[in-house]
Design a protein around this motif. Structure first.
Motif, PDB file in Angstrom:
ATOM      1  N   THR A  42       4.111   1.652  -1.612  1.00  0.00           N
ATOM      2  CA  THR A  42       5.181   1.749  -2.602  1.00  0.00           C
ATOM      3  C   THR A  42       5.134   3.128  -3.260  1.00  0.00           C
ATOM      4  OG1 THR A  42       3.800   0.886  -4.386  1.00  0.00           O
ATOM      5  CG2 THR A  42       5.050  -0.728  -3.075  1.00  0.00           C
ATOM      6  N   ALA A  45       0.813  -1.220   0.000  1.00  0.00           N
ATOM      7  CA  ALA A  45       0.000   0.000   0.000  1.00  0.00           C
ATOM      8  C   ALA A  45       0.841   1.262   0.000  1.00  0.00           C
ATOM      9  CB  ALA A  45      -0.924   0.003   1.218  1.00  0.00           C
ATOM     10  N   ARG A 103       5.157   3.855  -6.345  1.00  0.00           N
ATOM     11  CA  ARG A 103       4.210   3.858  -7.464  1.00  0.00           C
ATOM     12  C   ARG A 103       2.771   3.962  -6.979  1.00  0.00           C
ATOM     13  NH1 ARG A 103       3.880  -0.729 -12.300  1.00  0.00           N
ATOM     14  NH2 ARG A 103       2.200   0.287 -13.478  1.00  0.00           N
ATOM     15  N   ARG A 104       2.443   3.183  -5.936  1.00  0.00           N
ATOM     16  CA  ARG A 104       1.067   3.212  -5.412  1.00  0.00           C
ATOM     17  C   ARG A 104       0.759   4.585  -4.818  1.00  0.00           C
ATOM     18  NH1 ARG A 104      -2.256  -0.808  -3.018  1.00  0.00           N
ATOM     19  NH2 ARG A 104      -4.295   0.142  -2.614  1.00  0.00           N
TER      20      ARG A 104
END
Length: 398
Positions: A106, A104, A108-109
């Protein structure tokens, strides 16, 4: 052995600006035994290289149950409900817990949240645009990360006023201990009821995902589940609130840096890194204990000794960067330890960075006449060695 004089860590001047005191310690060595009047000695790590080594040394542990039962210290995180979270345990339990929630957070996320964070930021600033003066903590720095973490976890945003009060009491070291315990019990009861509701009616939030790990794969105990949810809520709030607050004060005290950011807005990500290094929200890492006799920075630490890594001091070490007490948003990024280091490096660091970048850039762009409403010397910090948290941040917007 290096020894530091006993000094009152709640003294107002020291809390407001501890860096000269830490510099004086560091000038006499990177690690010091500090004798306390009301507790056993503690070893302060104030050098940058030694801080990074201490934060990765497997002989220094977070989990007090790994120490001999006789003379074992009381786990300070227990009152906060965090003792069985990843903050309070070591590998392999830490590795297992961190793995369950790391997806949850990262980079990128988190980047996918940029648009939503901008919407929340704009909405909060729209609400105060016609006011001349506000407490920036109450109207902006606190509600922004509260809304973001609530939406991420699946916590009702409308409940934030309730649990924000409990969280404040948990970190108020000047308040009565009974208030801390009461706040801990109230928050635990609230989150326990919320977890039960999510079990009955799952959603897309992270709490429901953790419940799936608990109920389907049995990878979380009930205590670990509740402690992890508490950590995500508390850490998702506190670190970012005080990052935004301290960074705002630092920039207002350095108008030349603000002027540079207005002409070079692409520098905002680098500015956030420098602000983290210069006056980050976390002053000290959570305590660690030696499982054996060891030498740290040339100083003996006995088995069972408590070690405090002073992140703020390490980030002002001249060995890390030149002229460390100067705020310079053009500074080449350095490996600061504002979010810790090693396996306990803050999982939410990418989210805190993004929230701070959007919040600060939008704030200073929308209110070019922003200034402190009181002299900087009148600002006060909560007497809390863990976090550098302002009690209030009165500003004039226009």
């Amino acid at each position: 052995m290096n020894n530091a004089a006993v000094w009152d860590t709640d003294e107002t001047a020291l809390r407001a600006c501890p860096y000269p005191a830490y510099a004086a310690l560091r000038a006499d060595g990177p690690v010091h035994r500090v004798d306390r009047t009301d507790a056993a000695p503690v070893w302060y790590v104030v050098g940058h290289a030694e801080a990074r080594r201490a934060l990765t040394d497997p002989r220094l542990v977070r989990d007090v149950t790994r120490l001999p039962e006789e003379g074992r210290p009381v786990e300070p995180l227990a009152a906060l409900g965090l003792d069985r979270s990843m903050l309070g345990v070591d590998p392999p339990d830490h590795t297992r817990l961190r793995g369950l929630v790391s997806a949850a957070f990262t980079v990128r996320r988190v980047a996918l949240l940029r648009t939503r964070i901008r919407e929340i930021t704009d909405g909060l600033l729209d609400a105060v645009a016609d006011r001349s003066g506000v407490d920036l903590l109450d109207v902006f720095a606190r509600p922004l990360p509260a809304i973001v973490i609530c939406e991420l976890l699946g916590v009702p945003v409308t409940d934030r006023a309730v649990f924000l009060g409990w969280i404040r009491d948990l970190f108020d070291h000047a308040g009565p201990r009974a208030s801390v315990r009461a706040a801990g019990r109230a928050l635990a009861a609230y989150l326990g009821d919320l977890v039960a509701a999510k079990r009955a009616s799952p959603d897309q939030g992270l709490i429901s995902a953790l419940l799936a790990a608990r109920d389907e794969r049995h990878r979380l105990t009930d205590a670990e589940l509740l402690s992890t949810v508490t950590l995500l809520l508390v850490a998702g709030l506190e670190t970012t609130v005080h990052l935004i607050g301290a960074a705002t004060v630092a920039l207002l005290r350095h108008p030349d840096q603000v002027a540079t950011l207005r002409t070079e807005p692409d520098l905002w990500p680098r500015a956030v890194e420098e602000l983290l290094r210069y006056d980050g929200p976390t002053e000290m890492a959570v305590a660690r204990w030696a499982t054996t006799d060891l030498i740290l920075g040339g100083v003996p630490v006995p088995a069972g000794g408590e070690v405090m890594v002073v992140l703020s001091a390490a980030n002002h070490d001249p060995a890390l960067t030149d002229d460390p007490d100067r705020l310079d948003i053009h500074r080449r990024p350095v490996p600061h330890v504002a979010f810790g280091h090693g396996v306990h490096h803050c999982l939410g660091a990418p989210l805190a960075r993004l929230e701070a970048e959007i919040a600060l850039r939008t704030l200073f762009e929308r209110f070019p006449q922003l200034r402190l409403a009181v002299p900087a010397g009148d600002l006060r910090l909560v007497p809390n060695l863990s976090l550098r948290s302002l009690t209030a941040l009165p500003v004039t917007l226009t």
